[in-house]
Scaffold this active site. Structure first.
Site, PDB file in Angstrom:
ATOM      1  N   LEU A   9      27.908  68.873   8.274  1.00 19.32           N
ATOM      2  CA  LEU A   9      26.630  68.676   8.966  1.00 19.32           C
ATOM      3  C   LEU A   9      26.282  67.189   8.984  1.00 19.32           C
ATOM      4  CD1 LEU A   9      24.518  71.600   7.460  1.00 19.32           C
ATOM      5  CD2 LEU A   9      26.113  71.627   9.387  1.00 19.32           C
ATOM      6  N   ARG A  16      15.145  57.492   6.257  1.00 13.13           N
ATOM      7  CA  ARG A  16      14.850  56.682   5.072  1.00 13.13           C
ATOM      8  C   ARG A  16      15.844  55.533   4.842  1.00 13.13           C
ATOM      9  NH1 ARG A  16      14.232  61.210   0.685  1.00 13.13           N
ATOM     10  NH2 ARG A  16      15.189  62.471   2.325  1.00 13.13           N
ATOM     11  N   LYS A  23      22.811  57.374   9.543  1.00 13.14           N
ATOM     12  CA  LYS A  23      23.113  57.376   8.102  1.00 13.14           C
ATOM     13  C   LYS A  23      24.583  57.613   7.777  1.00 13.14           C
ATOM     14  CE  LYS A  23      21.393  60.743   5.447  1.00 13.14           C
ATOM     15  NZ  LYS A  23      20.360  61.397   4.611  1.00 13.14           N
ATOM     16  N   THR A  81      19.348  73.359   9.349  1.00 13.08           N
ATOM     17  CA  THR A  81      20.755  73.483   8.944  1.00 13.08           C
ATOM     18  C   THR A  81      21.408  74.761   9.493  1.00 13.08           C
ATOM     19  OG1 THR A  81      19.888  74.347   6.856  1.00 13.08           O
ATOM     20  CG2 THR A  81      20.602  72.063   6.852  1.00 13.08           C
ATOM     21  N   ASN A 172      20.442  73.967  -5.001  1.00  8.26           N
ATOM     22  CA  ASN A 172      21.434  74.150  -3.939  1.00  8.26           C
ATOM     23  C   ASN A 172      21.953  72.779  -3.516  1.00  8.26           C
ATOM     24  OD1 ASN A 172      22.825  74.767  -1.584  1.00  8.26           O
ATOM     25  ND2 ASN A 172      20.953  74.931  -0.356  1.00  8.26           N
ATOM     26  N   LYS A 354      46.262  29.245   9.902  1.00  9.89           N
ATOM     27  CA  LYS A 354      45.938  30.243  10.931  1.00  9.89           C
ATOM     28  C   LYS A 354      47.133  30.375  11.858  1.00  9.89           C
ATOM     29  CE  LYS A 354      44.769  29.569  14.868  1.00  9.89           C
ATOM     30  NZ  LYS A 354      44.280  29.114  16.174  1.00  9.89           N
ATOM     31  N   TYR A 390      44.190  21.948  19.140  1.00 10.71           N
ATOM     32  CA  TYR A 390      43.212  22.324  20.166  1.00 10.71           C
ATOM     33  C   TYR A 390      42.811  21.097  20.961  1.00 10.71           C
ATOM     34  CZ  TYR A 390      39.001  24.648  22.007  1.00 10.71           C
ATOM     35  OH  TYR A 390      38.041  25.200  22.815  1.00 10.71           O
TER      36      TYR A 390
END
Ligand code: UD1
Ligand code: CA
Length: 456
Positions: A9, A16, A23, A81, A172, A354, A390
């Site tokens: 789920l 929050r 989340k 749920t 639970n 690099k 460069y």
């Protein structure tokens, strides 16, 4: 074991967290929170896993796009749920066996616990088994109500519970094993006549009891496994627990970690035997480290492949790079993506690299920038050397063949090539190719004006 399908789920927003990111996609040890219960379900034997998605579902779908055993069920409105599980009717159509239901925001559940949980459910031929925990402070959780024989008769939410029910300490976890056929008929009949006007999944217990079916509870030994993550304080706490497990597994298999509480190794990293890791080190991005390496303090390693017997000295940062056997890096070196250093290479302090290849035994010991370069073996790069790669528009390559000696303070204005066994004199700005076995020197002639200071 009978067939197992899982549901995770994950449609809720996670208000929050006070975040723009949903989340379940917040990272925990390098992977999204939801990956932890997904991986646990997979390890426990779930052959197919349905994720119930709602808020920012596109982010969740994208992350799991290439994982073949993951299916998605959309829940547009979060009506509870029970409603979320009902949304899985199609992905689980025709499935017979056990449905393992997990929450995307309960990341600490261990695969071994789920295995024992499934085995218990199937051994007792239960219709519903609830994973529970004894909590010192059960506030906010659903309470597990049992009859005299210990059978679960009901789960009541905090908001719906009587004062006596609120005293129950067994809570639970939100994790269940349910017989598939029973599950989908039961969730279809749920009502939302409760304090939150939601379709509670937990009400399937009353349905099962009314039909004379077996409902059991399976208490976990360590309540931390069912800790839900609702805010960033709990996110940090969950990260700490997962880190502890990762570090413990490395130590058990032969890696020395000086201070496990200050060592940050993400999921998916490999480290060999007799490698030692000092404090404040972060290792991520699927990094592979060989045997007998030493990683000193305050090193950051992301996406690297490091062979055996390598030393990474303090304060170095390295990303998407490959390091050969016996190499020594740092202190305070910066290997940017695409640095490929062969065996026995030495990179010293304040050296940045690099997109380079550096051959066996070559060295750049101090204060140097090497970018877009192919450097042969046994090349010495003097202090203060710069590849001027460069030109303001494009990047250009520097090629330095085997056995070249580069003195201090040399600039290579790329594109430029240096033939093997040549010597570049200190202070030279190299603007044209150098043939093999040559000396290249480019300095303004020095003028000494004698007595000049006395005339002032
Ligand atoms: C739920 C349980 C509670 C248990 C607790 C454990 C119910 C009615 N209550 O309560 O007994 O102690 O979990 O943490 O089940 N979700 C959806 N769609 C929805 C609603 C929720 O996908 O419509 C997801 C959430 O994103 C979350 C999970 O289901 O991952 C749990 O939902 P949440 O609202 O946090 O349930 P709780 O009220 O905590
Ligand atoms: Ca919750």
């Amino acid at each position: 074991m009978a067939k197992v399908a899982a549901i995770v789920l994950a449609a809720g927003k996670g208000t929050r967290m006070k975040s723009d990111l949903v989340k379940v996609m917040h990272p925990l040890c390098g992977i999204p929170m939801i990956s932890w219960p997904v991986n646990a379900a997979r390890e426990a034997g779930a052959s197919v896993i349905t994720l119930v998605v709602g808020h920012q579902s596109e982010k969740v779908r994208e992350f799991f796009a290439d994982q073949q055993d993951i299916l998605f069920a959309a829940q547009e409105e979060q009506l509870g749920t029970g409603h979320a599980v009902a949304c899985c009717r199609e992905t689980l159509a025709g499935f017979e066996g056990t449905v393992l239901i997990l929450c995307g925001d309960v990341p600490l559940i261990a695969p071994a616990t789920l295995q024992a949980f499934l085995a218990d459910h199937q051994r007792h031929q239960a219709t519903v088994t609830v994973l529970t925990a004894a909590m010192e402070n059960p506030y906010g959780y659903g309470r597990v109500v049992k009859d005299g024989a210990g059978q679960v008769t009901e789960i009541v939410e905090e908001k719906d519970a009587t004062p006596e029910q609120r005293l129950i300490r067994e809570i639970n976890s939100g994790i269940y094993c349910v017989d598939a056929r029973f599950l989908f008929t039961a969730v279809a009949d749920l009502k939302n006549d409760n304090a939150q006007k939601e379709y509670y999944l937990t009400d399937i217990i009353k349905t099962a009891i009314a039909a004379d079916k077996t409902c059991r509870s399976f208490p976990v030994a360590d309540a931390v496994e069912v800790m839900g993550v609702n805010d960033r304080v709990q996110l940090a706490e969950a990260g700490r627990v997962l880190r502890e497990r990762i570090n413990r597994a490395f130590m058990v298999s032969g890696t020395t970690i000086i201070d496990p509480e200050a060592t940050y190794i993400d999921h998916g990293v490999t480290i060999g035997r007799d490698t030692t890791i000092h404090p404040n080190v972060s290792i991520s991005g699927g990094t592979v480290i060989g045997d007998n390496c030493l990683i000193e303090s305050s090193v950051v390693i992301r996406g690297c492949k490091i062979a055996d017997c390598v030393t990474i000295k303090a304060g170095s940062v390295m990303e998407d790079s490959v390091i050969g056997r016996g190499a020594a890096i740092g202190p305070m070196a910066h290997l940017r993506p695409g640095s490929e250093l062969m065996d026995e290479v030495k990179i010293g302090n304040f050296v940045e690299t690099k997109k380079i290849v550096m051959g066996v035994g070559s060295k750049a010991s101090h204060l140097t920038y090497l970018g877009d370069a192919t450097i042969g073996s046994h090349v010495n790069i003097g202090c203060g050397t710069i590849t001027c790669n460069y030109d303001g528009v494009r990047k250009h390559r520097t090629v330095i063949e085997d056995d070249v000696f580069v003195g201090s303070d040399v600039q290579f204005v790329a594109p430029v090539s240096i033939g093997r066994n040549s010597l570049i004199a200190a202070g030279t700005t190299v603007t044209k190719d150098v043939p093999p076995d040559s000396l290249a020197i480019a300095r303004a002639p020095q003028v000494n004006k004698e007595g000049w200071k006395l005339k002032k």
